[in-house]
Design a protein around this motif. Structure first.
Motif, PDB file in Angstrom:
ATOM      1  N   CYS A  23      29.571  38.208  38.198  1.00 21.23           N
ATOM      2  CA  CYS A  23      29.863  39.170  39.273  1.00 21.23           C
ATOM      3  C   CYS A  23      29.079  40.460  39.029  1.00 21.23           C
ATOM      4  CB  CYS A  23      31.354  39.460  39.321  1.00 21.23           C
ATOM      5  SG  CYS A  23      31.839  40.700  40.555  1.00 21.23           S
ATOM      6  N   ASN A  24      28.323  40.880  40.015  1.00 21.25           N
ATOM      7  CA  ASN A  24      27.517  42.104  39.891  1.00 21.25           C
ATOM      8  C   ASN A  24      28.378  43.366  39.880  1.00 21.25           C
ATOM      9  OD1 ASN A  24      25.072  40.751  39.796  1.00 21.25           O
ATOM     10  ND2 ASN A  24      24.869  40.736  42.017  1.00 21.25           N
ATOM     11  N   ARG A  25      29.510  43.306  40.535  1.00 21.12           N
ATOM     12  CA  ARG A  25      30.337  44.506  40.653  1.00 21.12           C
ATOM     13  C   ARG A  25      31.053  44.853  39.346  1.00 21.12           C
ATOM     14  NH1 ARG A  25      34.418  46.122  45.502  1.00 21.12           N
ATOM     15  NH2 ARG A  25      34.778  48.233  44.789  1.00 21.12           N
ATOM     16  N   CYS A  26      31.574  43.840  38.663  1.00 18.67           N
ATOM     17  CA  CYS A  26      32.343  44.117  37.445  1.00 18.67           C
ATOM     18  C   CYS A  26      31.627  43.684  36.175  1.00 18.67           C
ATOM     19  CB  CYS A  26      33.714  43.457  37.514  1.00 18.67           C
ATOM     20  SG  CYS A  26      33.676  41.647  37.443  1.00 18.67           S
ATOM     21  N   CYS A 130      38.869  43.470  39.938  1.00 23.44           N
ATOM     22  CA  CYS A 130      37.680  43.414  40.793  1.00 23.44           C
ATOM     23  C   CYS A 130      37.995  42.629  42.066  1.00 23.44           C
ATOM     24  CB  CYS A 130      36.523  42.768  40.050  1.00 23.44           C
ATOM     25  SG  CYS A 130      35.015  42.640  41.036  1.00 23.44           S
ATOM     26  N   GLU A 132      35.773  41.742  44.286  1.00 26.03           N
ATOM     27  CA  GLU A 132      34.617  40.897  44.603  1.00 26.03           C
ATOM     28  C   GLU A 132      34.796  39.482  44.049  1.00 26.03           C
ATOM     29  OE1 GLU A 132      31.017  40.687  46.609  1.00 26.03           O
ATOM     30  OE2 GLU A 132      32.136  42.523  46.294  1.00 26.03           O
ATOM     31  N   CYS A 133      35.200  39.379  42.800  1.00 24.85           N
ATOM     32  CA  CYS A 133      35.342  38.064  42.153  1.00 24.85           C
ATOM     33  C   CYS A 133      36.806  37.680  41.949  1.00 24.85           C
ATOM     34  CB  CYS A 133      34.629  38.052  40.813  1.00 24.85           C
ATOM     35  SG  CYS A 133      35.323  39.213  39.610  1.00 24.85           S
ATOM     36  N   ILE A 139      31.339  34.614  40.333  1.00 22.09           N
ATOM     37  CA  ILE A 139      31.405  34.334  41.783  1.00 22.09           C
ATOM     38  C   ILE A 139      30.882  32.929  42.021  1.00 22.09           C
ATOM     39  CG2 ILE A 139      30.543  35.008  44.029  1.00 22.09           C
ATOM     40  CD1 ILE A 139      30.352  37.856  42.963  1.00 22.09           C
TER      41      ILE A 139
END
Length: 139
Positions: A23-26, A130, A132-133, A139
């Protein structure tokens, strides 16, 4: 039959997870850490009541450090001109709350001068799962 289906589901989910991307966000942690916006990352704020000093004007003596003797009305003498037995001729009593300083501990901040941040638990960092995931890290 249920065991076979469950094993198949676990195998499919495991394969999907193995092939999932970070996951790019976390960054594969599943949680996000950010500076708290409520306290600007400080973990608290200056107490408004004491302006950060931790002390306020004594509520009992109002900063006067004591009070006039009620028996001699602050003169230190009785009706016969002798030292007042109540105040031993001083004419006043030291304030017991502030111990004669005129200041007492601020009750809003417990004398710390700062109020703890309720949003981050005084850490200065807000942590959440997070989105996002869905806190899986992949993901």
């Amino acid at each position: 039959m249920k065991r076979v289906i469950l094993s198949l589901v676990i195998a499919i989910v495991g394969t999907l997870f193995m092939n999932a991307q970070t996951c790019n966000r976390c960054g594969d942690e599943g949680i996000i850490r950010e500076g708290c916006q409520v306290c600007n990352g400080n973990g608290g704020s200056t107490c408004d009541h004491c302006k950060g000093t931790g002390e306020i004007t004594c509520e009992t003596c109002h900063g006067d450090k004591g009070a006039n003797c009620y028996r001699c009305e602050g003169t230190g003498k009785d009706d016969n001109g002798n030292d007042c037995y109540n105040c031993q001729g001083k004419g006043w009593f030291r304030c017991e709350l502030c111990r004669g300083t005129g200041m007492s501990m601020c009750r809003d901040c417990n004398g710390n001068g700062t109020i703890s941040c309720f949003n981050c638990g005084s850490t200065g960092v807000k942590v959440w799962r997070c989105p996002e995931c869905i806190a899986a890290g992949r993901i």
